[in-house]
Write a protein that holds these residues in place. Structure first.
Motif, PDB file in Angstrom:
ATOM      1  N   THR A   2      -5.062 -25.088 -17.938  1.00 48.53           N
ATOM      2  CA  THR A   2      -6.462 -24.652 -17.241  1.00 48.53           C
ATOM      3  C   THR A   2      -6.918 -23.357 -17.757  1.00 48.53           C
ATOM      4  N   ARG A   7     -11.620 -23.023 -13.111  1.00 49.92           N
ATOM      5  CA  ARG A   7     -11.461 -23.045 -11.454  1.00 49.92           C
ATOM      6  C   ARG A   7     -12.312 -21.910 -10.789  1.00 49.92           C
ATOM      7  N   ALA A  48      -8.078 -18.781 -12.100  1.00 51.94           N
ATOM      8  CA  ALA A  48      -9.259 -18.869 -11.444  1.00 51.94           C
ATOM      9  C   ALA A  48      -9.926 -17.804 -11.137  1.00 51.94           C
ATOM     10  N   THR A 107     -13.902 -26.743 -11.202  1.00 44.97           N
ATOM     11  CA  THR A 107     -13.234 -27.364 -10.265  1.00 44.97           C
ATOM     12  C   THR A 107     -13.539 -26.307  -9.101  1.00 44.97           C
ATOM     13  N   ILE A 109     -12.837 -24.332  -5.164  1.00 45.05           N
ATOM     14  CA  ILE A 109     -11.564 -24.236  -4.225  1.00 45.05           C
ATOM     15  C   ILE A 109     -12.469 -23.443  -2.946  1.00 45.05           C
ATOM     16  N   VAL A 127      -4.381 -27.739  -4.331  1.00 45.16           N
ATOM     17  CA  VAL A 127      -4.666 -27.709  -5.695  1.00 45.16           C
ATOM     18  C   VAL A 127      -3.661 -28.617  -6.520  1.00 45.16           C
ATOM     19  N   GLU A 131      -4.870 -32.184  -8.332  1.00 44.20           N
ATOM     20  CA  GLU A 131      -4.849 -32.361  -9.884  1.00 44.20           C
ATOM     21  C   GLU A 131      -3.798 -33.261 -10.278  1.00 44.20           C
ATOM     22  N   SER A 135      -7.843 -35.457 -10.227  1.00 47.34           N
ATOM     23  CA  SER A 135      -9.043 -34.833 -10.004  1.00 47.34           C
ATOM     24  C   SER A 135     -10.332 -35.446  -9.859  1.00 47.34           C
ATOM     25  N   VAL A 186     -10.480 -28.571  -2.043  1.00 44.83           N
ATOM     26  CA  VAL A 186     -10.504 -28.687  -3.398  1.00 44.83           C
ATOM     27  C   VAL A 186     -11.355 -29.697  -3.923  1.00 44.83           C
ATOM     28  N   SER A 188     -14.303 -31.465  -6.974  1.00 44.60           N
ATOM     29  CA  SER A 188     -14.749 -31.168  -8.412  1.00 44.60           C
ATOM     30  C   SER A 188     -16.413 -30.553  -8.233  1.00 44.60           C
TER      31      SER A 188
END
Length: 232
Positions: A2, A7, A48, A107, A109, A127, A131, A135, A186, A188
């Motif tokens: 990632t 994120r 992130a 994503t 959060i 998370v 994932e 997701s 969490v 999308s």
């Protein structure tokens, strides 16, 4: 792997609060309430970007203390700081700011600052749930209810208590139930953009223990959290 910008952790914190004025900056066990969430987000070690979004200069000043650790301080528009503005509106604004800065997130959060007992591991667990299951479904943190909802009712205008299960069943005889604790969401970015909220038709749960699921709304909640933190 990632990428950093995929994120976005958002910590939304308004300056106003009717039930507990200025709660996000009140000192809790030695530091402002919002610091507990900022530090939990940093402790995850996630790839992130982390943003504190607020209308309040004092809150943003506190967030800027963590700028050297990568915390982004975002001043939201005044129209998103009223009692009528939704969290979803603030999240859309945060995503727009990141998009303009060249960091389009995939994503989202969401960490409410009113859950100071939530740990980095609680965030990571949510998370992972998100994932590892593709997701696609939003993950929400939950905790077990203290008592069966069958024991919850309403009071009519004449004072009668209505809607309770009076069968005499023991609490352990009911199916285990859980409620949203507000600590971690969490989802999308596509879900928020398309639906205007974080919730997909099917939600997934990330279970947190009750002792870390306190949500500060009133002064009594604040005192309970402080006693738990000072005990540890």
């Amino acid at each position: 792997m990632t990428e950093l910008g995929e994120r976005l952790i958002v910590i939304p914190a308004r300056g106003g609060s009717k039930r507990l004025p200025r709660k996000n900056v009140l000192p809790l066990a030695g530091k402002p309430l919002i610091c507990w969430t900022i530090e939990a987000a940093l402790a995850t070690g996630l790839a992130a970007r982390i943003m504190v979004t607020s209308d309040d200069d004092e809150i943003l000043s506190i967030a800027r203390r963590y700028a050297h650790k990568g915390i982004i301080s975002h001043k939201r528009p005044e129209e998103l700081a009223t009692d009528h503005a939704s969290t979803a509106d603030a999240l859309q604004d945060a995503l727009d700011a990141e998009q303009q800065a060249g960091h389009p997130a995939k994503t989202l959060i969401l960490l409410q600052p009113t859950s100071p007992l939530r740990t980095a591991e609680d965030i990571l667990a949510a998370v992972r749930e998100y994932e590892e299951n593709g997701s696609s479904d939003t993950v929400v943190s939950v905790s077990q209810v203290d008592h069966p909802t069958a024991w919850v009712g309403t009071i009519a205008e004449n004072g009668q208590l209505q809607g309770l299960d009076l069968s005499g069943m023991r609490s352990q005889d009911y199916q285990t139930e859980y409620h949203l604790n507000g600590a971690v969401y969490v989802a999308s970015v596509r879900t928020l953009r398309q639906r205007g909220n974080l919730f997909t038709d099917d939600l997934r749960a990330s279970v947190m223990p009750r002792e870390r699921s306190m949500d500060i709304d009133e002064a009594v909640d604040f005192r309970i959290c402080e006693s738990l933190l000072c005990r540890d």
